[in-house]
Every structure is written in structure tokens, then in C-alpha cells.
Design a protein around this motif. Structure first.
Motif, short mmCIF file in Angstrom:
data_model
loop_
_atom_site.label_atom_id
_atom_site.label_comp_id
_atom_site.label_asym_id
_atom_site.label_seq_id
_atom_site.Cartn_x
_atom_site.Cartn_y
_atom_site.Cartn_z
N GLY A 245 -7.19 -8.40 12.41
CA GLY A 245 -7.28 -8.44 10.85
C GLY A 245 -7.06 -9.77 10.49
N ILE A 246 -6.40 -10.61 11.14
CA ILE A 246 -6.39 -12.29 10.98
C ILE A 246 -7.72 -12.71 11.07
CG2 ILE A 246 -5.16 -14.52 11.65
CD1 ILE A 246 -2.82 -12.63 12.29
N THR A 247 -8.18 -12.32 12.35
CA THR A 247 -9.70 -12.90 12.61
C THR A 247 -10.62 -12.69 11.45
OG1 THR A 247 -9.28 -12.59 15.08
CG2 THR A 247 -11.46 -12.76 14.34
N ALA A 248 -10.71 -11.28 11.18
CA ALA A 248 -11.73 -10.92 9.88
C ALA A 248 -11.35 -11.61 8.67
CB ALA A 248 -11.46 -9.43 9.59
N ILE A 249 -9.96 -12.00 8.30
CA ILE A 249 -9.58 -12.56 7.22
C ILE A 249 -10.15 -14.03 7.02
CG2 ILE A 249 -7.71 -13.59 5.96
CD1 ILE A 249 -6.26 -10.94 6.38
N LEU A 250 -10.10 -14.56 8.41
CA LEU A 250 -10.42 -16.11 8.47
C LEU A 250 -12.09 -16.14 8.09
CD1 LEU A 250 -8.47 -17.27 11.66
CD2 LEU A 250 -8.05 -17.76 9.29
#
Length: 385
Positions: A245-250
Motif C-alpha cells: 500500500g505504501i509503495t502504491a501511495i508513493l
């Protein structure tokens, strides 16, 4: 205005994600059998499909604002019913209506958002909306688990219900009143669900939505089993999902989101499906924690390429008279993908390795099919010139 709409998107998804870690234990505490627990959990996604489709018709007739003003209070009322259920049968009924009425929210929110952007900025807009989805996916399960463990499971539903009522009140004053004029195309039912499904680019958007959530359903079902088989703590499953999720958000939120308007959406769509497919293949052979984290970073990158692309493709192929129905179908395929992914792998009783490979094969097959279609379309266009 745009920031407020993104808050609406976040709350709409937060409702679903916050219940992921608590619904099975809640059903078990009411005396539900393992099989009935599975039905209770899946009932939300099942009825959500019908809510999405019904919302589509209503949005195109009345506008997204009216659907949101109806959907939020009604969903809040259903959430409060969770606090008084005493039997598995009652919980099943509440889950059905919860999925049905919450199905109004996401298509309406995305329709309102899409109608505020120019065509040239739809890719970036959908990428930024993905930030809201990603944030809800990260903090939603943590919120549900923490509140249920420290206080009581009923407080999860009460807090979210209050947030929805607050958002509904703010929406009445903040969102603009948009008049929807029905043309003869709509009045003659030319743009029916069937005609939308027959539009090739829209069909590929729906296929992308189904493929993405099929993989997500398999991942949610199989990843905890894989982590357990490697003798790691259960908390690592949450950490791995948060990593994706964090990767996608970045990628959604950083200047990298400009690529979604720079390159054709079907290119980034095929790229995203292919990356997720490779991530799942790598996951099927992962045997160490660092390797798992690398796989989830790769999966998150694929998700980040795919989600805005299929959303922007839908927006570009519709107008304000048909966009509601199209988004309704789009999120119906989302729900169908989750149900199909988790249910199929469960019915087949396959290992986590086989489950990941099945999902990867689906993504590869669809990406090849879509790539060939647009390649032939481009060659035909060049030949005509």
C-alpha cells in the motif's frame, strides 16, 4: 472541493477495510460455523455488486451528490445494526444490506470527482484518488483491530457511522448541485448496461478491475498462510500488505503520477498487470522475509500503474450521462473479482504457491489479449492513413 471529495473516497473505502480483521471473529463469537463465517464475510462483496449497479442508474438520473446524501446516512444506519445483532442469521442479513447500500458510495464519489476534471488530467486525478484508497487500506484494518481489541467491536461500527453522518452533513453544503439533463440517448435506453459492456475500451477497463481484485482476493487469502508456513509472526502479514500500500501511495502521490497523462492508458494498464503477474510468480517461490517484502514492493508498483489507468480509461470513454452506470459496473467487477479470487482458491483447496500462479496466469492472459487488441487497432489505423 477536490480534497473534500478525496475524503469521501477515503471514508467509503475505510468502511470496508476497517472490518477485514474483525468480521470473522465477530461472526464466530455469535456461534457461526466455519462455513457460515465464510458466507457472512463474502455476503458484503456479493450484495455490493448489486448496489454498485443500482447506484450507476441513480447517479446518471439524479447526480452523484444526491446518491451520496442518501447513501451515507443509510449506510450509517445499517452500521449501527451491527451493535444489536445476536445471531449469525441476523449478522448475515445486516451484511447483505451493508454491502448493498455501501455500494452506492464509491461509484458516486468517483463520478463526482471525474466530472470535476478536464479530460487531459483524468489520469493524474485517478492516481491521486488512489492515495485515498491506499491510505484507507493501510489504516482501516489497523483501526478496526485496535478499537475492537482495546474497547469493543461495536465501537468500530459506531465511530464509522458517526463519521459517515458527519460527511453527509458536510456534503450537503460543500458539494455543488449538478443538474443532469437526460438526452434522447438515455431516454431511449441506448446506453444500457449491455451497450456499455460491448464498448471494447470500457470492457477492458472492467477486465482490468476484475483481474486486479482477483489477484487481491488471492493475496488476502494466501499471503497469511504463506507467512505462517514460513514460521513468521502473524503481524508480518499486515506489514507486508502495508508495504504494498505504501509503495502504491508513493507512486500515486509523487510527481510520478504525471506519467498517467503522458502515456496511453492502455500501455500503463498492460504494464501494471504484467508487473503484478511477475510479483505473484515471485511470491509463489518466496522463502524468506526480505524476499517477501521485495515482492510486495513490486506488487504495489503494479497496482499503482493499473488502478489509475483503468479508471481513467473509463472516464474518457463515457460522458456525464453514462458515467454513473459505467462506474457502477466498474466497482461491481471489483467486488466480483474479490469474491472469485478468494472463493476459487478456497474451493480448489490449492496451496498458496498454486494460488499465486493461478492469479498470475489470469493477469498475463488478459494483458496479452489487451496488448494484441490495441496493437492491431493501431496497425489498422496506420493502414487507413
Amino acid at each position: 472541493m477536490k480534497q473534500f471529495i478525496l475524503i469521501i473516497v477515503l471514508i467509503s473505502f475505510f468502511d470496508m477495510f476497517s472490518q477485514l480483521p474483525i468480521m470473522s471473529p465477530f461472526a464466530k463469537s455469535l456461534g457461526a460455523s466455519p462455513a457460515f463465517i465464510g458466507l457472512i464475510v463474502g455476503m458484503y462483496s456479493f450484495s455490493n455488486m448489486f448496489g454498485n449497479i443500482l447506484a450507476g442508474y441513480w447517479i446518471d438520473k439524479q447526480g452523484g451528490k444526491k446518491v451520496l446524501l442518501f447513501g451515507f446516512p443509510l449506510t450509517a444506519a445499517i452500521l449501527l445494526l451491527y451493535t444489536i445483532v445476536t445471531t449469525p442469521g441476523q449478522l448475515m442479513a445486516v451484511r447483505f444490506f451493508h454491502g448493498l447500500f455501501s455500494g452506492f458510495l464509491v461509484p458516486a464519489a468517483f463520478t463526482v470527482l471525474a466530472n470535476r476534471e478536464t479530460e487531459s488530467k483524468q489520469g493524474k486525478s485517478m492516481a491521486i484518488s488512489g492515495v485515498a484508497v491506499g491510505i484507507s487500506a493501510i489504516i482501516g484494518p489497523a483501526f478496526g483491530g485496535i478499537v475492537a481489541s482495546k474497547y469493543n467491536v461495536e465501537w468500530v461500527f459506531i465511530i464509522i457511522a458517526c463519521a459517515m453522518l458527519l460527511i453527509a452533513g458536510c456534503s450537503a453544503f460543500i458539494l455543488p448541485n449538478r443538474s443532469v439533463t437526460l438526452s434522447s440517448k438515455v431516454e431511449s435506453s441506448f446506453y444500457t448496461l449491455f451497450s456499455i459492456l460491448k464498448t471494447p475500451v470500457l470492457a477492458f477497463s472492467f477486465i482490468g478491475a476484475f483481474s486486479l481484485m482477483f489477484a487481491q482476493g488471492v493475496l488476502a487469502y494466501m499471503l497469511p498462510l504463506q507467512v505462517e508456513s514460513l514460521n513468521y509472526g502473524t503481524h508480518f502479514s499486515g506489514m507486508l500488505l502495508s508495504t504494498f500500500g505504501i509503495t502504491a501511495i508513493l507512486i500515486f502521490g509523487l510527481p510520478t503520477n504525471r506519467i498517467f497523462d503522458k502515456y496511453p492508458h492502455h500501455h500503463t494498464m498492460v504494464l501494471g498487470m504484467t508487473i503484478i503477474g511477475f510479483a505473484l510468480i515471485l511470491l509463489s517461490n518466496a522463502a524468506s522475509l526480505p524476499y517477501l517484502f521485495i515482492c510486495m514492493i513490486l506488487y504495489g508498483a503494479g497496482f499503482a500503474f493499473l488502478f489509475p489507468s483503468i479508471s481513467a480509461m473509463l472516464v474518457e470513454q463515457t460522458d456525464e450521462e453514462t458515467r454513473g452506470k459505467a462506474f457502477g459496473l466498474f466497482y461491481a467487477f471489483f467486488s466480483l473479482g474479490v469474491v472469485a479470487g478468494s472463493s476459487l482458491t478456497g474451493i480448489l483447496s490449492v496451496s498458496f504457491s498454486t494460488g499465486f500462479i493461478i492469479a498470475a496466469c489470469l493477469l498475463f492472459a488478459n494483458s496479452i489479449w489487451i496488448f494484441i487488441y490495441f496493437k492491431r487497432k493501431a496497425a489498422l489505423h496506420e493502414g487507413m492513413e
